[in-house]
Scaffold this motif. Structure first.
Motif, PDB file in Angstrom:
ATOM      1  N   UNK A  55      -5.128   6.572  -1.195  1.00  0.00           N
ATOM      2  CA  UNK A  55      -4.634   5.310  -0.654  1.00  0.00           C
ATOM      3  C   UNK A  55      -4.698   4.324  -1.810  1.00  0.00           C
ATOM      4  N   UNK A  56      -3.543   3.741  -2.168  1.00  0.00           N
ATOM      5  CA  UNK A  56      -3.483   2.866  -3.337  1.00  0.00           C
ATOM      6  C   UNK A  56      -2.868   1.522  -2.964  1.00  0.00           C
ATOM      7  N   UNK A  57      -3.230   0.503  -3.765  1.00  0.00           N
ATOM      8  CA  UNK A  57      -2.725  -0.859  -3.574  1.00  0.00           C
ATOM      9  C   UNK A  57      -2.113  -1.353  -4.879  1.00  0.00           C
ATOM     10  N   UNK A 101      -1.618  -0.156 -10.083  1.00  0.00           N
ATOM     11  CA  UNK A 101      -2.082   0.131  -8.738  1.00  0.00           C
ATOM     12  C   UNK A 101      -3.532   0.592  -8.843  1.00  0.00           C
ATOM     13  N   UNK A 102      -4.286   0.352  -7.799  1.00  0.00           N
ATOM     14  CA  UNK A 102      -5.661   0.828  -7.794  1.00  0.00           C
ATOM     15  C   UNK A 102      -5.920   1.733  -6.594  1.00  0.00           C
ATOM     16  N   UNK A 103      -6.787   2.710  -6.798  1.00  0.00           N
ATOM     17  CA  UNK A 103      -7.169   3.642  -5.734  1.00  0.00           C
ATOM     18  C   UNK A 103      -8.195   2.958  -4.831  1.00  0.00           C
ATOM     19  N   UNK A 104      -7.941   2.976  -3.525  1.00  0.00           N
ATOM     20  CA  UNK A 104      -8.878   2.422  -2.552  1.00  0.00           C
ATOM     21  C   UNK A 104      -9.746   3.510  -1.938  1.00  0.00           C
ATOM     22  N   UNK A 132       0.823  -1.204   0.000  1.00  0.00           N
ATOM     23  CA  UNK A 132       0.000   0.000   0.000  1.00  0.00           C
ATOM     24  C   UNK A 132       0.861   1.259   0.000  1.00  0.00           C
ATOM     25  N   UNK A 133       0.260   2.361  -0.404  1.00  0.00           N
ATOM     26  CA  UNK A 133       0.941   3.661  -0.344  1.00  0.00           C
ATOM     27  C   UNK A 133      -0.098   4.769  -0.363  1.00  0.00           C
ATOM     28  N   UNK A 134       0.197   5.855   0.332  1.00  0.00           N
ATOM     29  CA  UNK A 134      -0.566   7.093   0.195  1.00  0.00           C
ATOM     30  C   UNK A 134       0.141   7.900  -0.888  1.00  0.00           C
ATOM     31  N   UNK A 137       0.402  12.241  -8.636  1.00  0.00           N
ATOM     32  CA  UNK A 137       1.127  11.030  -9.014  1.00  0.00           C
ATOM     33  C   UNK A 137       0.239   9.810  -9.211  1.00  0.00           C
ATOM     34  N   UNK A 138      -1.057   9.948  -8.957  1.00  0.00           N
ATOM     35  CA  UNK A 138      -1.979   8.817  -9.102  1.00  0.00           C
ATOM     36  C   UNK A 138      -1.943   8.225 -10.509  1.00  0.00           C
TER      37      UNK A 138
END
Length: 192
Positions: free
Chosen positions: A166-168, A151-154, A135-137, A142-143
């Motif tokens: 918050x991405x995974x 990566x996907x946005x949670x 995970x990362x904020x 930068x999304x």
């Protein structure tokens, strides 16, 4: 100096400065790498972006057994010349890893692969250590980069006064890297 002597010196000393740059992306393996990684983070997150006042270091940095700095090093003749990028990873719980503090030197931000290569080594090296969820904020701007890297946005939220997602990472796209101190070499891709 004779003309023949001058011609000989010109040929002998001629270097091709137009060659593509070479970078080594790896886990920090020497104290100078950690020092320069922290200095780059301070420059980016404190001075340029004003996300933090004096320093961006926190308790995660002090948790040495579970935290690693990764670095992007420009190389000259195969030797590290300058630290141009960094990211840190840490294990928050068994199987749960986080990436944070992705920073690239201002002069190299338009390089096509530095940030994405740091992200790739971050996830693949954690994957080799048993990561089941990475995970990362991610700062809003930068999304799109992270989405291109699977990566996907949670969820979205405001952190340090700025929008973040918050991405995974999709681990299926990040095979385990068992040699993070060796990392990999990135060639080409001049900054634009």
């Amino acid at each position: 100096m004779t003309a023949l002597h001058a011609e000989h010196l010109t040929r002998w000393c001629e270097l091709d400065y137009r060659s593509e740059p070479e970078f080594r992306i790896q886990w920090a393996s020497d104290p100078w790498m950690d020092r320069q990684a922290y200095a780059l983070r301070r420059r980016v997150f404190c001075e340029e972006q004003a996300l933090f006042v004096a320093d961006d270091r926190d308790d995660i940095d002090r948790d040495e057994p579970t935290t690693r700095n990764l670095v992007a090093l420009s190389c000259l003749a195969g030797q590290a010349d300058e630290l141009v990028g960094t990211v840190r990873i840490h294990r928050a719980a068994p199987g749960i890893w986080w990436g944070s503090r992705l920073a690239v030197h201002a002069g190299w931000r338009q390089h096509r692969k530095l940030g994405s290569s740091l992200i790739r080594l971050a996830v693949t090296s954690a994957h080799a250590l048993g990561c089941e969820d990475f995970l990362a904020h991610v700062q809003d701007q930068n999304v799109p980069l992270f989405q291109r890297l699977n990566w996907q946005v949670l969820e979205t939220k405001v952190l340090h006064g700025h929008p973040h997602a918050l991405m995974r990472a999709d681990l299926a796209h990040y095979p385990p890297c068992t040699t993070p101190y060796a990392g990999f070499v990135l060639t080409g891709g001049r900054p634009s």
